[in-house]
Design a protein around this motif. Structure first.
Motif, PDB file in Angstrom:
ATOM      1  N   SER A 187       0.685  -1.212  -0.067  1.00  0.00           N
ATOM      2  CA  SER A 187      -0.106  -0.061  -0.010  1.00  0.00           C
ATOM      3  C   SER A 187       0.861   1.210   0.027  1.00  0.00           C
ATOM      4  N   ALA A 188       0.250   2.487  -0.293  1.00  0.00           N
ATOM      5  CA  ALA A 188       0.958   3.568  -0.125  1.00  0.00           C
ATOM      6  C   ALA A 188       0.286   4.560   0.785  1.00  0.00           C
ATOM      7  N   GLY A 189       1.131   5.226   1.527  1.00  0.00           N
ATOM      8  CA  GLY A 189       0.468   6.012   2.625  1.00  0.00           C
ATOM      9  C   GLY A 189       1.279   6.483   3.605  1.00  0.00           C
TER      10      GLY A 189
ATOM     11  N   GLY B 226       9.199   6.918  12.049  1.00  0.00           N
ATOM     12  CA  GLY B 226       9.382   8.229  11.951  1.00  0.00           C
ATOM     13  C   GLY B 226      10.782   8.295  11.842  1.00  0.00           C
ATOM     14  N   SER B 227      11.286   9.482  12.286  1.00  0.00           N
ATOM     15  CA  SER B 227      12.718   9.796  12.139  1.00  0.00           C
ATOM     16  C   SER B 227      13.381   8.891  12.811  1.00  0.00           C
ATOM     17  N   ILE B 228      14.608   8.638  12.389  1.00  0.00           N
ATOM     18  CA  ILE B 228      15.612   7.382  12.959  1.00  0.00           C
ATOM     19  C   ILE B 228      17.111   7.909  12.971  1.00  0.00           C
ATOM     20  N   THR B 229      17.800   7.529  14.005  1.00  0.00           N
ATOM     21  CA  THR B 229      19.301   7.547  14.063  1.00  0.00           C
ATOM     22  C   THR B 229      19.824   6.072  13.866  1.00  0.00           C
ATOM     23  N   LEU B 230      20.831   5.839  13.149  1.00  0.00           N
ATOM     24  CA  LEU B 230      21.205   4.495  12.834  1.00  0.00           C
ATOM     25  C   LEU B 230      22.568   4.496  12.824  1.00  0.00           C
ATOM     26  N   ALA B 231      23.045   3.284  13.378  1.00  0.00           N
ATOM     27  CA  ALA B 231      24.733   3.061  13.286  1.00  0.00           C
ATOM     28  C   ALA B 231      24.750   2.064  11.997  1.00  0.00           C
ATOM     29  N   TYR B 232      25.672   2.538  11.174  1.00  0.00           N
ATOM     30  CA  TYR B 232      25.515   1.699   9.763  1.00  0.00           C
ATOM     31  C   TYR B 232      26.932   1.233   9.308  1.00  0.00           C
TER      32      TYR B 232
ATOM     33  N   ALA C   5      11.942  11.499   9.127  1.00  0.00           N
ATOM     34  CA  ALA C   5      10.386  10.623   9.042  1.00  0.00           C
ATOM     35  C   ALA C   5      10.087  10.831   7.527  1.00  0.00           C
ATOM     36  N   PRO C   6       9.963   9.761   6.643  1.00  0.00           N
ATOM     37  CA  PRO C   6       9.460  10.052   5.533  1.00  0.00           C
ATOM     38  C   PRO C   6       8.140  10.666   5.264  1.00  0.00           C
ATOM     39  N   SER C   7       7.605  11.447   4.497  1.00  0.00           N
ATOM     40  CA  SER C   7       6.390  11.829   4.368  1.00  0.00           C
ATOM     41  C   SER C   7       5.129  10.917   3.930  1.00  0.00           C
TER      42      SER C   7
ATOM     43  N   CYS D  53       9.482   2.144   1.083  1.00  0.00           N
ATOM     44  CA  CYS D  53       9.997   2.780  -0.012  1.00  0.00           C
ATOM     45  C   CYS D  53       9.542   4.369  -0.107  1.00  0.00           C
ATOM     46  N   PRO D  54      10.418   5.337   0.328  1.00  0.00           N
ATOM     47  CA  PRO D  54       9.970   6.706   0.139  1.00  0.00           C
ATOM     48  C   PRO D  54       9.574   7.178  -1.241  1.00  0.00           C
ATOM     49  N   LEU D  55       8.561   8.136  -1.181  1.00  0.00           N
ATOM     50  CA  LEU D  55       8.202   8.554  -2.503  1.00  0.00           C
ATOM     51  C   LEU D  55       8.414   9.764  -2.636  1.00  0.00           C
TER      52      LEU D  55
END
Length: 223
Positions: free
Chosen positions: A44-46, A51-57, A134-136, A189-191
């Motif tokens: 689905s899309a929506g 939300g926003s995240i901080t990651l160690a990568y 946070a992706p919209s 998958c951010p749009l």
């Protein structure tokens, strides 16, 4: 009599073996079902589930199959944090050795801040720290995360469903973000504003590609 007893013994043994094989097959089948074998994949899309995240990568260029070791590296540092994978290339159109991805652990979400101790511990083992907003709006799907087999099933079932959904609607949705949270795998998958989800190494590679393309175009013009 001894001959008949021997035949009977053989049949009993064969019967026991067949029962054990049947039980083994039922166990394997039950395990696969529990792992999500028959779970319906709904795309689905929506609004995003995160939300926003901080990651160690850690960032890599190579076959996506090599991501497993990076997941293990992150888990060995802190098993309580959620795993995240960010995949920037389509493995169906980009050769495996050129695929780019980032794998790590989510240090904090939303307004929460990661502790300095966490940051230092991951940096000690070669992880970088970065934040995603946070992706919209996103294309998304979820899949059960109940056993290690769930990961294999998800990769083979969810990604084709995402590909079909995005292609049919002619959407621009990337990169592919996988978040392993409790008993679910979230595929996001951010749009919009996809560049916000490019780690610095990825941005640098993209900059070099654009520079090389511009140089080639200039060479073609000047002859």
């Amino acid at each position: 009599m001894e001959h008949h007893a021997s035949i009977l013994s053989d049949w009993v043994l064969l019967g026991l073996i067949m029962v054990l094989v049947a039980l083994l097959l039922l166990t394997v089948f039950g395990f696969a079902v529990y792992s999500g074998l028959f779970t319906e994949v709904v795309v689905s899309a929506g609004s995003p589930p995160v939300g926003s995240i901080t990651l160690a990568y850690k960032f890599r260029v190579g076959p996506y199959g090599e991501s497993g070791q990076l997941f293990t590296d992150g888990c060995s540092i802190s098993s309580k944090l959620y795993s995240i994978g960010v995949y920037y290339d389509n493995p169906h159109t980009v050769s495996p050795e050129k695929c780019r991805f980032a794998i790590g652990r989510i240090l904090s979400e939303g307004d929460a801040k990661p502790s300095e101790d966490q940051i230092k511990r991951f940096q000690k083992y070669g992880f970088k720290i970065f934040s995603f907003p946070a992706p919209s709006h996103v294309v998304m799907a979820t899949f059960p995360f109940t056993t290690p087999l769930s990961i294999h099933l998800a990769v083979n079932r969810v990604h084709p469903a995402l590909d079909t959904y995005i292609k049919e609607r002619k959407l621009c949705a990337h990169p592919r973000i996988e978040i392993y949270k409790e008993d679910r795998i979230y595929f996001v998958c951010p749009l919009a504003r996809q560049g916000d989800f490019y780690v610095p190494e990825m941005k640098e590679l993209e900059r070099k590609i654009r520079a090389a393309e511009a140089e080639d175009a200039q060479t073609d013009i000047t002859g």
